[in-house]
Design an enzyme around this catalytic site. Sequence first.
Site, PDB file in Angstrom:
ATOM      1  N   SER A  59       9.296   0.503  -2.692  1.00 50.63           N
ATOM      2  CA  SER A  59       8.540   1.466  -1.887  1.00 50.63           C
ATOM      3  C   SER A  59       7.940   0.765  -0.686  1.00 50.63           C
ATOM      4  O   SER A  59       7.960  -0.471  -0.581  1.00 50.63           O
ATOM      5  CB  SER A  59       7.419   2.121  -2.712  1.00 50.63           C
ATOM      6  OG  SER A  59       6.443   1.156  -3.087  1.00 50.63           O
ATOM      7  N   SER A 190      -1.064 -10.039   5.524  1.00 54.46           N
ATOM      8  CA  SER A 190      -1.856  -8.868   5.892  1.00 54.46           C
ATOM      9  C   SER A 190      -2.879  -9.243   6.955  1.00 54.46           C
ATOM     10  O   SER A 190      -3.424 -10.359   6.938  1.00 54.46           O
ATOM     11  CB  SER A 190      -2.584  -8.320   4.659  1.00 54.46           C
ATOM     12  OG  SER A 190      -3.606  -7.406   5.028  1.00 54.46           O
ATOM     13  N   TYR A 216      -7.685  -9.904  -2.245  1.00 54.11           N
ATOM     14  CA  TYR A 216      -6.421  -9.672  -1.545  1.00 54.11           C
ATOM     15  C   TYR A 216      -6.403 -10.453  -0.230  1.00 54.11           C
ATOM     16  O   TYR A 216      -5.437 -11.170   0.075  1.00 54.11           O
ATOM     17  CB  TYR A 216      -6.272  -8.174  -1.286  1.00 54.11           C
ATOM     18  CG  TYR A 216      -5.000  -7.759  -0.603  1.00 54.11           C
ATOM     19  CD1 TYR A 216      -3.838  -7.502  -1.337  1.00 54.11           C
ATOM     20  CD2 TYR A 216      -4.950  -7.581   0.772  1.00 54.11           C
ATOM     21  CE1 TYR A 216      -2.668  -7.092  -0.715  1.00 54.11           C
ATOM     22  CE2 TYR A 216      -3.789  -7.178   1.408  1.00 54.11           C
ATOM     23  CZ  TYR A 216      -2.659  -6.927   0.664  1.00 54.11           C
ATOM     24  OH  TYR A 216      -1.500  -6.522   1.286  1.00 54.11           O
ATOM     25  N   LYS A 220      -4.045 -13.687   0.959  1.00 53.62           N
ATOM     26  CA  LYS A 220      -3.227 -13.621   2.166  1.00 53.62           C
ATOM     27  C   LYS A 220      -3.600 -14.744   3.142  1.00 53.62           C
ATOM     28  O   LYS A 220      -2.743 -15.295   3.831  1.00 53.62           O
ATOM     29  CB  LYS A 220      -3.386 -12.257   2.833  1.00 53.62           C
ATOM     30  CG  LYS A 220      -2.852 -11.091   1.990  1.00 53.62           C
ATOM     31  CD  LYS A 220      -1.366 -11.205   1.755  1.00 53.62           C
ATOM     32  CE  LYS A 220      -0.787  -9.991   1.057  1.00 53.62           C
ATOM     33  NZ  LYS A 220       0.671 -10.076   0.870  1.00 53.62           N
ATOM     34  N   THR A 251       1.527   3.150   3.747  1.00 57.89           N
ATOM     35  CA  THR A 251       2.365   2.871   2.585  1.00 57.89           C
ATOM     36  C   THR A 251       1.672   3.372   1.321  1.00 57.89           C
ATOM     37  O   THR A 251       0.455   3.579   1.303  1.00 57.89           O
ATOM     38  CB  THR A 251       2.611   1.356   2.447  1.00 57.89           C
ATOM     39  OG1 THR A 251       1.358   0.702   2.155  1.00 57.89           O
ATOM     40  CG2 THR A 251       3.197   0.780   3.731  1.00 57.89           C
TER      41      THR A 251
END
Length: 331
Positions: A59, A190, A216, A220, A251
Amino acid sequence: MRPLPLPVARGIDTALDKAVVPGFTRLGPAVRRRLPTWPEDARPGALAGRTAAVTGATSGLGLATAEGLARLGAHVRLVVRDTDKGERVRQQLLRDVPGAVATVDRCDVADLEDVRRFAADLDAALDGGRLDVLVHNAGALPAERTESPQGHELTMAVHVLGPVLMTELLRDRLAGSADSRDARVVLVTSGGMYAQPLRADDPEYTRGSYSGTTAYARSKRAQVELLPVLASRWAGQRIGAHATHPGWADTPGVVDSLPGFHRVTGPLLRDAAQGADTTVWLAATEPTPPSGRLWHDRRARSPHLLPRRTRTRPADRDRMWSWVREATGLD
Protein backbone atom coordinates in the site's frame (compact mmCIF):
# COMPACT_ATOMS: atom_id res chain seq x y z
CA MET A 1 8.82 33.26 -22.07
CA ARG A 2 12.53 33.01 -21.35
CA PRO A 3 13.58 30.20 -18.97
CA LEU A 4 14.71 31.20 -15.51
CA PRO A 5 18.48 31.44 -14.97
CA LEU A 6 19.77 28.37 -13.14
CA PRO A 7 20.83 30.28 -9.98
CA VAL A 8 17.32 31.71 -9.69
CA ALA A 9 15.74 28.28 -10.21
CA ARG A 10 18.00 26.75 -7.57
CA GLY A 11 17.09 29.57 -5.21
CA ILE A 12 13.37 28.91 -5.67
CA ASP A 13 13.91 25.20 -5.11
CA THR A 14 15.88 25.83 -1.90
CA ALA A 15 13.33 28.35 -0.64
CA LEU A 16 10.56 25.79 -1.07
CA ASP A 17 12.57 23.32 0.98
CA LYS A 18 13.41 25.76 3.79
CA ALA A 19 9.79 26.93 4.05
CA VAL A 20 8.72 23.28 4.57
CA VAL A 21 4.97 23.60 3.88
CA PRO A 22 5.14 24.53 0.20
CA GLY A 23 8.11 22.27 -0.45
CA PHE A 24 6.79 19.18 1.31
CA THR A 25 3.22 19.35 -0.05
CA ARG A 26 1.95 18.77 -3.58
CA LEU A 27 2.97 22.35 -4.36
CA GLY A 28 6.64 21.32 -4.25
CA PRO A 29 6.72 19.03 -7.29
CA ALA A 30 4.14 21.19 -9.09
CA VAL A 31 6.59 24.12 -9.02
CA ARG A 32 9.87 22.22 -9.27
CA ARG A 33 8.84 20.29 -12.39
CA ARG A 34 8.56 23.63 -14.20
CA LEU A 35 12.05 24.75 -13.22
CA PRO A 36 15.06 24.17 -15.50
CA THR A 37 16.80 22.45 -12.58
CA TRP A 38 14.35 19.50 -12.61
CA PRO A 39 16.25 16.36 -13.75
CA GLU A 40 14.99 14.35 -16.69
CA ASP A 41 12.91 11.25 -16.11
CA ALA A 42 14.63 7.88 -16.34
CA ARG A 43 14.50 6.58 -19.89
CA PRO A 44 11.72 4.11 -20.79
CA GLY A 45 12.77 0.56 -20.02
CA ALA A 46 15.68 1.76 -17.87
CA LEU A 47 15.27 -1.24 -15.53
CA ALA A 48 14.51 -3.90 -18.16
CA GLY A 49 16.20 -7.16 -17.18
CA ARG A 50 16.88 -5.94 -13.66
CA THR A 51 15.46 -7.07 -10.33
CA ALA A 52 14.17 -4.73 -7.62
CA ALA A 53 12.89 -5.64 -4.15
CA VAL A 54 10.55 -3.32 -2.23
CA THR A 55 9.64 -3.89 1.42
CA GLY A 56 6.20 -2.85 2.64
CA ALA A 57 4.92 -2.97 -0.93
CA THR A 58 1.21 -3.60 -0.36
CA SER A 59 0.00 0.00 0.00
CA GLY A 60 0.92 3.68 -0.05
CA LEU A 61 4.47 4.61 -1.01
CA GLY A 62 5.59 0.98 -1.26
CA LEU A 63 2.90 0.10 -3.78
CA ALA A 64 3.55 3.28 -5.78
CA THR A 65 7.28 2.50 -5.78
CA ALA A 66 6.68 -1.06 -6.97
CA GLU A 67 4.43 0.18 -9.76
CA GLY A 68 6.94 2.84 -10.83
CA LEU A 69 9.78 0.30 -10.96
CA ALA A 70 7.60 -2.17 -12.89
CA ARG A 71 6.74 0.51 -15.47
CA LEU A 72 10.47 0.94 -16.07
CA GLY A 73 10.80 -2.78 -16.79
CA ALA A 74 12.06 -4.20 -13.49
CA HIS A 75 11.11 -7.60 -12.15
CA VAL A 76 9.65 -6.40 -8.85
CA ARG A 77 9.78 -8.52 -5.74
CA LEU A 78 7.08 -7.46 -3.28
CA VAL A 79 8.50 -8.07 0.21
CA VAL A 80 5.51 -8.20 2.57
CA ARG A 81 4.31 -9.65 5.86
CA ASP A 82 0.86 -10.68 4.54
CA THR A 83 1.37 -12.82 1.45
CA ASP A 84 -2.37 -13.04 0.71
CA LYS A 85 -2.53 -9.25 0.49
CA GLY A 86 0.74 -9.30 -1.41
CA GLU A 87 -0.73 -11.64 -4.00
CA ARG A 88 -3.75 -9.34 -4.47
CA VAL A 89 -1.37 -6.44 -5.00
CA ARG A 90 0.66 -8.50 -7.47
CA GLN A 91 -2.45 -9.28 -9.50
CA GLN A 92 -3.39 -5.59 -9.46
CA LEU A 93 0.10 -4.71 -10.64
CA LEU A 94 -0.11 -7.16 -13.52
CA ARG A 95 -3.43 -5.62 -14.58
CA ASP A 96 -2.26 -2.02 -14.31
CA VAL A 97 1.20 -2.35 -15.87
CA PRO A 98 1.30 -4.17 -19.22
CA GLY A 99 4.08 -6.74 -19.28
CA ALA A 100 4.86 -6.38 -15.58
CA VAL A 101 6.73 -9.16 -13.79
CA ALA A 102 6.26 -9.40 -10.02
CA THR A 103 6.91 -11.93 -7.27
CA VAL A 104 5.67 -12.02 -3.68
CA ASP A 105 8.17 -12.71 -0.87
CA ARG A 106 7.31 -12.95 2.83
CA CYS A 107 9.34 -11.09 5.45
CA ASP A 108 8.66 -9.35 8.75
CA VAL A 109 11.40 -6.71 8.67
CA ALA A 110 11.09 -6.14 12.44
CA ASP A 111 12.04 -9.77 13.14
CA LEU A 112 15.77 -10.18 12.57
CA GLU A 113 15.50 -13.97 12.42
CA ASP A 114 12.86 -13.65 9.72
CA VAL A 115 15.12 -11.22 7.86
CA ARG A 116 17.85 -13.87 7.92
CA ARG A 117 15.43 -16.51 6.64
CA PHE A 118 14.17 -14.19 3.89
CA ALA A 119 17.68 -13.27 2.74
CA ALA A 120 18.63 -16.94 2.46
CA ASP A 121 15.44 -17.72 0.53
CA LEU A 122 15.96 -14.78 -1.83
CA ASP A 123 19.59 -15.69 -2.37
CA ALA A 124 18.46 -19.17 -3.43
CA ALA A 125 15.64 -17.80 -5.61
CA LEU A 126 18.03 -15.49 -7.47
CA ASP A 127 20.16 -18.56 -8.21
CA GLY A 128 23.36 -16.64 -8.70
CA GLY A 129 21.60 -13.70 -10.34
CA ARG A 130 21.77 -10.12 -9.19
CA LEU A 131 19.55 -7.89 -7.10
CA ASP A 132 19.90 -4.45 -8.66
CA VAL A 133 17.65 -2.33 -6.43
CA LEU A 134 16.61 -2.75 -2.78
CA VAL A 135 14.08 -0.25 -1.43
CA HIS A 136 13.57 -0.25 2.34
CA ASN A 137 10.07 1.18 2.58
CA ALA A 138 8.40 -0.90 5.33
CA GLY A 139 7.37 1.31 8.23
CA ALA A 140 5.80 1.33 11.68
CA LEU A 141 4.43 4.02 13.99
CA PRO A 142 3.09 2.36 17.16
CA ALA A 143 0.92 4.29 19.60
CA GLU A 144 2.67 2.67 22.57
CA ARG A 145 6.19 1.39 23.05
CA THR A 146 6.34 -1.98 21.34
CA GLU A 147 9.21 -4.44 21.04
CA SER A 148 10.28 -6.65 18.18
CA PRO A 149 10.69 -10.43 18.63
CA GLN A 150 14.32 -9.76 19.60
CA GLY A 151 13.28 -7.15 22.19
CA HIS A 152 14.19 -4.00 20.26
CA GLU A 153 12.01 -0.89 20.12
CA LEU A 154 9.79 -1.44 17.10
CA THR A 155 10.48 1.65 14.99
CA MET A 156 14.24 1.14 15.31
CA ALA A 157 13.82 -2.53 14.42
CA VAL A 158 11.73 -1.81 11.30
CA HIS A 159 13.53 1.28 10.04
CA VAL A 160 17.16 0.65 11.01
CA LEU A 161 18.09 -2.83 12.24
CA GLY A 162 16.05 -4.86 9.74
CA PRO A 163 17.13 -2.85 6.67
CA VAL A 164 20.82 -2.83 7.62
CA LEU A 165 20.86 -6.55 8.33
CA MET A 166 18.90 -7.38 5.16
CA THR A 167 21.30 -5.38 3.00
CA GLU A 168 24.34 -6.91 4.66
CA LEU A 169 23.03 -10.43 4.05
CA LEU A 170 22.30 -9.63 0.39
CA ARG A 171 25.58 -7.85 -0.34
CA ASP A 172 26.86 -10.58 -2.64
CA ARG A 173 23.66 -10.39 -4.71
CA LEU A 174 23.84 -6.58 -4.83
CA ALA A 175 27.54 -6.35 -5.60
CA GLY A 176 28.44 -4.71 -8.90
CA SER A 177 31.16 -5.71 -11.32
CA ALA A 178 33.21 -3.99 -13.99
CA ASP A 179 30.53 -4.59 -16.63
CA SER A 180 27.48 -3.71 -14.50
CA ARG A 181 26.09 -0.56 -12.98
CA ASP A 182 26.17 0.07 -9.23
CA ALA A 183 23.32 -1.40 -7.19
CA ARG A 184 20.99 1.07 -5.50
CA VAL A 185 19.86 0.68 -1.88
CA VAL A 186 17.25 3.27 -0.93
CA LEU A 187 16.01 3.96 2.58
CA VAL A 188 12.63 5.72 2.53
CA THR A 189 12.87 8.13 5.41
CA SER A 190 10.60 10.96 6.55
CA GLY A 191 10.64 14.73 6.86
CA GLY A 192 9.75 14.12 10.49
CA MET A 193 13.41 13.36 11.15
CA TYR A 194 14.16 17.09 10.78
CA ALA A 195 12.57 17.63 14.20
CA GLN A 196 14.71 15.12 16.10
CA PRO A 197 18.43 14.77 16.86
CA LEU A 198 20.23 11.45 16.83
CA ARG A 199 19.66 9.76 20.20
CA ALA A 200 22.64 7.44 20.32
CA ASP A 201 22.40 7.59 24.11
CA ASP A 202 18.95 5.96 24.09
CA PRO A 203 18.33 4.09 20.81
CA GLU A 204 15.74 1.80 22.43
CA TYR A 205 13.71 4.76 23.76
CA THR A 206 13.70 3.51 27.36
CA ARG A 207 13.81 6.96 28.98
CA GLY A 208 11.06 9.50 29.38
CA SER A 209 7.44 9.35 28.25
CA TYR A 210 7.13 7.37 25.03
CA SER A 211 5.67 9.04 21.93
CA GLY A 212 5.13 7.04 18.76
CA THR A 213 5.67 10.05 16.52
CA THR A 214 8.90 10.94 18.33
CA ALA A 215 10.13 7.36 18.12
CA TYR A 216 9.32 7.31 14.41
CA ALA A 217 11.22 10.55 13.81
CA ARG A 218 14.20 9.38 15.89
CA SER A 219 14.48 6.17 13.88
CA LYS A 220 14.28 8.10 10.62
CA ARG A 221 16.99 10.46 11.89
CA ALA A 222 19.13 7.38 12.60
CA GLN A 223 18.64 6.18 9.01
CA VAL A 224 19.93 9.44 7.60
CA GLU A 225 22.82 9.85 10.04
CA LEU A 226 24.08 6.34 9.28
CA LEU A 227 24.15 6.97 5.52
CA PRO A 228 27.85 7.99 5.44
CA VAL A 229 28.77 4.84 7.38
CA LEU A 230 26.74 2.59 5.09
CA ALA A 231 27.96 4.30 1.93
CA SER A 232 31.57 3.77 2.99
CA ARG A 233 30.96 0.18 4.10
CA TRP A 234 29.30 -0.87 0.82
CA ALA A 235 31.33 1.21 -1.64
CA GLY A 236 33.88 -1.54 -2.25
CA GLN A 237 31.14 -3.74 -3.73
CA ARG A 238 29.67 -0.89 -5.77
CA ILE A 239 26.51 -0.66 -3.71
CA GLY A 240 25.14 2.86 -3.36
CA ALA A 241 23.37 3.92 -0.15
CA HIS A 242 20.68 6.56 -0.57
CA ALA A 243 17.79 7.98 1.44
CA THR A 244 14.70 9.75 0.19
CA HIS A 245 12.02 11.61 2.06
CA PRO A 246 8.69 11.77 0.23
CA GLY A 247 7.39 15.03 1.63
CA TRP A 248 3.88 14.90 3.02
CA ALA A 249 2.02 12.16 1.16
CA ASP A 250 -1.56 10.94 1.51
CA THR A 251 -1.07 7.29 2.43
CA PRO A 252 -2.95 4.76 4.58
CA GLY A 253 -0.15 5.02 7.14
CA VAL A 254 -0.72 8.74 7.57
CA VAL A 255 -4.49 8.28 7.82
CA ASP A 256 -4.16 5.56 10.48
CA SER A 257 -1.26 6.96 12.52
CA LEU A 258 -1.70 10.74 12.17
CA PRO A 259 -5.44 11.38 11.69
CA GLY A 260 -5.28 14.93 13.03
CA PHE A 261 -2.42 15.84 10.70
CA HIS A 262 -4.34 14.27 7.82
CA ARG A 263 -7.49 16.27 8.55
CA VAL A 264 -5.59 19.57 8.60
CA THR A 265 -3.28 19.01 5.62
CA GLY A 266 -5.40 16.64 3.49
CA PRO A 267 -5.98 18.97 0.51
CA LEU A 268 -2.26 19.75 0.27
CA LEU A 269 -0.89 16.22 0.61
CA ARG A 270 0.91 14.59 -2.29
CA ASP A 271 -0.51 11.42 -3.75
CA ALA A 272 1.50 8.22 -3.32
CA ALA A 273 3.04 8.40 -6.79
CA GLN A 274 4.34 11.92 -6.12
CA GLY A 275 5.76 10.74 -2.80
CA ALA A 276 7.50 7.78 -4.45
CA ASP A 277 8.80 9.72 -7.46
CA THR A 278 12.33 10.36 -6.19
CA THR A 279 12.74 6.77 -4.96
CA VAL A 280 11.86 5.43 -8.41
CA TRP A 281 14.05 8.05 -10.10
CA LEU A 282 17.03 7.20 -7.88
CA ALA A 283 16.64 3.52 -8.68
CA ALA A 284 16.76 4.06 -12.43
CA THR A 285 18.49 7.33 -13.36
CA GLU A 286 21.90 7.40 -14.99
CA PRO A 287 24.66 8.10 -14.23
CA THR A 288 24.66 6.57 -10.76
CA PRO A 289 23.76 9.22 -8.16
CA PRO A 290 26.35 10.02 -5.47
CA SER A 291 26.10 7.63 -2.54
CA GLY A 292 25.51 8.61 1.08
CA ARG A 293 23.06 11.45 0.49
CA LEU A 294 19.50 12.40 1.41
CA TRP A 295 17.26 13.19 -1.58
CA HIS A 296 13.94 14.98 -1.96
CA ASP A 297 12.24 15.90 -5.24
CA ARG A 298 15.24 14.63 -7.23
CA ARG A 299 17.80 16.81 -5.49
CA ALA A 300 20.28 16.07 -2.73
CA ARG A 301 19.24 17.92 0.44
CA SER A 302 20.77 18.87 3.74
CA PRO A 303 19.76 16.48 6.53
CA HIS A 304 19.27 19.49 8.83
CA LEU A 305 16.71 22.27 8.77
CA LEU A 306 17.57 23.27 12.35
CA PRO A 307 21.32 22.59 12.53
CA ARG A 308 21.80 23.77 16.10
CA ARG A 309 19.15 21.33 17.29
CA THR A 310 19.94 18.29 15.17
CA ARG A 311 23.62 18.46 14.23
CA THR A 312 25.31 15.13 14.92
CA ARG A 313 28.76 14.68 16.41
CA PRO A 314 30.93 11.94 14.84
CA ALA A 315 31.18 10.29 18.26
CA ASP A 316 27.39 9.97 18.44
CA ARG A 317 27.23 8.49 14.95
CA ASP A 318 29.93 5.99 15.91
CA ARG A 319 28.01 5.11 19.06
CA MET A 320 24.80 4.51 17.11
CA TRP A 321 26.62 2.36 14.57
CA SER A 322 28.15 0.29 17.37
CA TRP A 323 24.66 -0.33 18.74
CA VAL A 324 23.39 -1.38 15.30
CA ARG A 325 26.31 -3.76 14.83
CA GLU A 326 25.79 -5.34 18.23
CA ALA A 327 22.00 -5.64 17.80
CA THR A 328 22.29 -7.25 14.36
CA GLY A 329 25.37 -9.37 15.08
CA LEU A 330 27.47 -7.79 12.31
CA ASP A 331 31.25 -8.06 12.30
